[in-house]
Design a protein around this motif. Structure first.
Motif, mmCIF file in Angstrom:
data_model
loop_
_atom_site.group_PDB
_atom_site.id
_atom_site.type_symbol
_atom_site.label_atom_id
_atom_site.label_comp_id
_atom_site.label_asym_id
_atom_site.label_seq_id
_atom_site.Cartn_x
_atom_site.Cartn_y
_atom_site.Cartn_z
ATOM 1 N N PHE A 178 15.727 5.459 -12.842
ATOM 2 C CA PHE A 178 15.186 4.103 -12.275
ATOM 3 C C PHE A 178 15.799 3.479 -11.371
ATOM 4 O O PHE A 178 14.819 2.860 -10.605
ATOM 5 C CB PHE A 178 15.434 3.119 -13.535
ATOM 6 N N ARG A 179 17.023 3.773 -10.732
ATOM 7 C CA ARG A 179 17.495 3.033 -9.491
ATOM 8 C C ARG A 179 16.801 3.821 -8.477
ATOM 9 O O ARG A 179 16.512 3.178 -7.599
ATOM 10 C CB ARG A 179 19.028 3.127 -9.541
ATOM 11 N N ARG A 180 16.500 5.074 -8.609
ATOM 12 C CA ARG A 180 15.739 5.926 -7.490
ATOM 13 C C ARG A 180 14.339 5.123 -7.243
ATOM 14 O O ARG A 180 13.849 5.011 -6.010
ATOM 15 C CB ARG A 180 15.631 7.363 -7.606
ATOM 16 N N LEU A 181 13.691 4.752 -8.429
ATOM 17 C CA LEU A 181 12.400 4.413 -8.402
ATOM 18 C C LEU A 181 12.297 2.985 -7.729
ATOM 19 O O LEU A 181 11.457 2.863 -6.817
ATOM 20 C CB LEU A 181 11.794 4.198 -9.693
ATOM 21 N N TRP A 182 13.241 2.289 -8.096
ATOM 22 C CA TRP A 182 13.180 0.849 -7.493
ATOM 23 C C TRP A 182 13.758 0.876 -6.025
ATOM 24 O O TRP A 182 13.055 0.191 -5.221
ATOM 25 C CB TRP A 182 14.122 -0.005 -8.326
ATOM 26 N N ILE A 183 14.479 1.675 -5.526
ATOM 27 C CA ILE A 183 14.783 2.114 -4.112
ATOM 28 C C ILE A 183 13.763 2.349 -3.460
ATOM 29 O O ILE A 183 13.241 1.922 -2.322
ATOM 30 C CB ILE A 183 16.040 2.912 -3.997
ATOM 31 N N ALA A 184 12.884 3.393 -4.069
ATOM 32 C CA ALA A 184 11.634 3.970 -3.358
ATOM 33 C C ALA A 184 10.534 2.723 -3.275
ATOM 34 O O ALA A 184 10.115 2.505 -2.037
ATOM 35 C CB ALA A 184 11.008 4.983 -3.903
ATOM 36 N N ARG A 185 10.717 1.935 -4.157
ATOM 37 C CA ARG A 185 9.475 0.892 -3.972
ATOM 38 C C ARG A 185 9.996 -0.094 -3.176
ATOM 39 O O ARG A 185 8.954 -0.805 -2.535
ATOM 40 C CB ARG A 185 9.435 0.195 -5.517
ATOM 41 N N ILE A 186 10.967 -0.348 -3.093
ATOM 42 C CA ILE A 186 11.583 -1.667 -1.944
ATOM 43 C C ILE A 186 11.530 -0.966 -0.705
ATOM 44 O O ILE A 186 11.017 -1.743 0.166
ATOM 45 C CB ILE A 186 13.173 -2.028 -2.511
ATOM 46 N N ASN A 187 11.734 0.192 -0.165
ATOM 47 C CA ASN A 187 11.783 0.873 0.856
ATOM 48 C C ASN A 187 10.261 0.898 1.136
ATOM 49 O O ASN A 187 10.226 0.220 2.356
ATOM 50 C CB ASN A 187 12.294 2.162 0.869
ATOM 51 N N ALA A 188 9.356 1.372 0.260
ATOM 52 C CA ALA A 188 8.026 1.376 0.926
ATOM 53 C C ALA A 188 7.316 0.063 1.280
ATOM 54 O O ALA A 188 6.889 -0.365 2.382
ATOM 55 C CB ALA A 188 7.085 2.074 -0.397
ATOM 56 N N ALA A 189 7.801 -1.258 0.441
ATOM 57 C CA ALA A 189 7.371 -2.564 0.747
ATOM 58 C C ALA A 189 8.000 -3.241 1.819
ATOM 59 O O ALA A 189 7.340 -3.944 2.820
ATOM 60 C CB ALA A 189 7.525 -3.525 -0.358
ATOM 61 N N ALA A 190 9.153 -2.741 2.352
ATOM 62 C CA ALA A 190 10.071 -3.158 3.335
ATOM 63 C C ALA A 190 9.655 -2.682 4.900
ATOM 64 O O ALA A 190 9.350 -3.159 5.896
ATOM 65 C CB ALA A 190 11.489 -2.691 3.186
#
Length: 121
Positions: free
Chosen positions: A57-69
């Protein structure tokens, strides 16, 4: 010599084990020895995967934040965003940031603009 009737303790233990393994398939739900082996294996897997789930889940959140950033509005990477959040003492965890990134990208853009003001010397 009189006949000795066995007690019910072993039978009670086996039925308890069988209730645990009632959803298993084949011999894994019928034979006592394989039931105990499968029970140990299932408990080991569940213990291991609880930790793995947190990691995933932490990896998923990081991927989502990175994509949005990295999208059009915000021009820098995930690591710089998190670093600047810590510098400004804006304590938002990755789960909340990922939810903001999915539901309201404009809000993430506003947050990033607040923390990325140009330095004036």
């Amino acid at each position: 010599m009189t006949r000795v009737r066995r007690g019910y303790i072993a039978r009670r233990r086996r039925t308890k084990i069988r209730l645990f393994a009632s959803t298993f398939i084949g011999a894994h739900s019928r034979l006592t020895r394989t039931i105990t082996q499968q029970k140990m294996r299932a408990l080991v897997s569940s213990h291991r995967d609880r930790g793995r789930q947190k990691k995933d889940f932490r990896r998923l959140w990081i991927a989502r934040i990175n994509a949005a950033a990295r999208e059009k509005g915000v021009f820098y990477s995930y690591s710089r965003l998190i670093h600047n959040l810590y510098k400004k003492q804006l304590l938002l965890n990755r789960k909340i940031l990922a939810q903001i990134a999915i539901s309201n990208k404009n809000c993430l853009y506003i947050i990033s603009n607040k923390i990325m003001k140009k330095k004036t010397f």
